[in-house]
Enzyme design. Structure first.
Site, PDB file in Angstrom:
ATOM      1  N   GLY A   1      -0.318  -4.827   0.672  1.00 26.82           N
ATOM      2  CA  GLY A   1      -1.544  -4.577  -0.097  1.00 26.82           C
ATOM      3  C   GLY A   1      -1.687  -5.469  -1.320  1.00 26.82           C
ATOM      4  O   GLY A   1      -2.801  -5.813  -1.717  1.00 26.82           O
TER       5      GLY A   1
ATOM      6  N   GLY B   1       0.832  -1.204   0.000  1.00 26.49           N
ATOM      7  CA  GLY B   1       0.000   0.000   0.000  1.00 26.49           C
ATOM      8  C   GLY B   1       0.859   1.243   0.000  1.00 26.49           C
ATOM      9  O   GLY B   1       2.061   1.189   0.295  1.00 26.49           O
TER      10      GLY B   1
ATOM     11  N   GLU C   1       5.400  -6.394   7.755  1.00 24.84           N
ATOM     12  CA  GLU C   1       4.850  -5.252   8.508  1.00 24.84           C
ATOM     13  C   GLU C   1       5.406  -5.054   9.914  1.00 24.84           C
ATOM     14  O   GLU C   1       5.445  -3.933  10.408  1.00 24.84           O
ATOM     15  CB  GLU C   1       3.319  -5.355   8.575  1.00 24.84           C
ATOM     16  CG  GLU C   1       2.610  -5.059   7.261  1.00 24.84           C
ATOM     17  CD  GLU C   1       2.596  -6.245   6.299  1.00 24.84           C
ATOM     18  OE1 GLU C   1       2.098  -6.066   5.174  1.00 24.84           O
ATOM     19  OE2 GLU C   1       3.081  -7.334   6.663  1.00 24.84           O
TER      20      GLU C   1
ATOM     21  N   ASP D   1      -1.670  -7.089   7.769  1.00 19.33           N
ATOM     22  CA  ASP D   1      -3.115  -6.800   7.663  1.00 19.33           C
ATOM     23  C   ASP D   1      -3.689  -7.358   6.368  1.00 19.33           C
ATOM     24  O   ASP D   1      -3.307  -8.440   5.950  1.00 19.33           O
ATOM     25  CB  ASP D   1      -3.384  -5.298   7.833  1.00 19.33           C
ATOM     26  CG  ASP D   1      -2.811  -4.439   6.711  1.00 19.33           C
ATOM     27  OD1 ASP D   1      -1.827  -4.843   6.064  1.00 19.33           O
ATOM     28  OD2 ASP D   1      -3.354  -3.337   6.481  1.00 19.33           O
TER      29      ASP D   1
END
Length: 382
Positions: A142, A94, A165, A173
């Site tokens: 992402g 992302g 992450e 996530d």
């Protein structure tokens, strides 16, 4: 200079940076960051920001989601293919820098990005048509969310998969809490805590991809898929299987973690992250020492949050996991490790983040618990 003036100056600088990033995002829109077309009876999505490794931003999410929902209901569309331009990356993650700048100044992008991204992840997971992700190149964060919840994920020798992450004060996530605990044994927990990178055929061997096809065969595979007349998931599966059977590259190489799988299951079986670290230190093998060293560099808060995320996610639906992860994303926005991790890894690149708290022992169960608490009317809903 007074603290008030310093704070105002800092906020102003962050706001200016955010506006610059958003301005760049808008200007690159003119060059169409995502292409969507109907080819035969297939809906084809092409991520088109190759210069930034097809990093996912809010405007791309806002274009993909309604089109995917439309194709899902459209009788003229039988399957959906998602791929990327440039040949180097499917999607490297992302647009995290824009999100951190937004979080610093209280801009709504810090909520909107995660909310709309997770809604898209759920739409992929619930898509009734065969959804085929061609993850040819770097696939992280992402990019994992855009692929892993679909029915078919095709890796190539150029695929590089990771969920890194915890190194930036975040957590794996985009539904990581759903798919990671469903991998074999403790493999998902190992990947989540360490950010270990899987390459090529190993992405399939780990269970992240469903198929492996050589990169040069991908255009032919895509042509065969779009030429299918009213295909069922079984028809798509047959085509993918036949291409996989013709892809012998690296077939003789063992899975990179083969000789460590039983160690991972043993060492990462503990009721706490501290227990895992103790296991690794007590083991004394080169592999265990290396993992202990890697974990010592990660955000202690992220490690504990990630451990609990996967523990809970193992028995939740994808939708419920995403609701939980949205709460966690907003907890990261309220905390400090995410901003510090992005600074150290992506902005200043000094690779020496100063985590707060700096040790696992200092991260209280209560502070972890708070990250999972309901946001009330601000909770994610589908």
């Amino acid at each position: 200079m007074s603290l008030t003036v310093l704070t105002s100056t800092y906020r102003l600088r962050s706001l200016c940076r955010l506006r610059r990033i958003q301005g760049h995002m808008m200007s690159s829109q003119a060059g169409q960051e995502v292409l969507m077309e109907n080819v035969g009876r297939a809906g084809v999505i092409t991520l088109n920001r190759p210069k930034v490794l097809n990093a996912l931003n809010l405007s791309m999410i806002q274009q993909i989601y309604p089109q995917l929902k439309k194709w899902d209901k459209d009788n003229a569309t039988d399957l959906v293919i998602i791929k990327a331009a440039g040949g180097k990356a499917f999607c490297a993650g992302g647009d995290i820098r824009a999100v951190t700048e937004a979080g610093k100044v209280g801009d709504s992008l810090a909520q909107d990005f995660f909310r709309e991204e997770y809604i898209l992840n759920n739409a992929i997971g619930t898509c009734s048509k065969p959804y085929i992700a061609l993850i040819d190149g770097i696939t992280m964060g992402g990019g994992v969310g855009l692929s892993v919840h679909g029915r078919f994920r095709v890796a190539t020798e150029k695929t590089l998969f990771a969920m890194p992450e915890t190194a930036i004060g975040l957590f794996p996530d985009v539904g990581g809490g759903y798919f990671l605990p469903r991998l074999q044994g403790k493999l998902g927990l190992f990947l989540a805590l360490t950010g270990f990178r899987l390459k090529g055929r190993d992405v399939q061997r780990a269970g992240v991809a469903t198929h492996f096809v050589e990169s040069k065969k991908i255009p032919d595979l895509e042509k065969e898929l779009v030429d299918l007349k009213s295909p069922s998931a079984e028809d798509v599966s047959r085509v993918l299987d036949s291409f996989q059977n013709k892809s012998g590259l690296d077939a003789e190489k063992p899975f990179v973690l083969d000789k460590h799988i039983s160690d991972i299951d043993r060492l990462f079986s503990s009721s706490s992250v501290e227990g895992i670290v103790q296991n690794l230190k007590a083991d004394g093998s080169d592999f265990a020492k290396k993992q202990a060293e890697i974990l010592s560099k990660m955000s202690p808060t992220s490690l504990k949050v990630t451990y609990k995320q996967l523990q809970l996610g193992a028995s939740l639906s994808l939708a419920d996991v995403l609701v939980m992860e949205y709460r966690l994303s907003q907890a990261c926005m309220r905390g400090c490790d995410f901003y510090e991790g992005v600074r150290a890894v992506l902005v200043d690149k000094d690779q020496s983040p100063k985590w707060k708290p700096s040790t696992l022992e200092e991260v209280s169960d209560q502070s972890v618990e708070q990250c999972f608490s309901s946001l009330g009317e601000k909770d994610l809903t589908f």
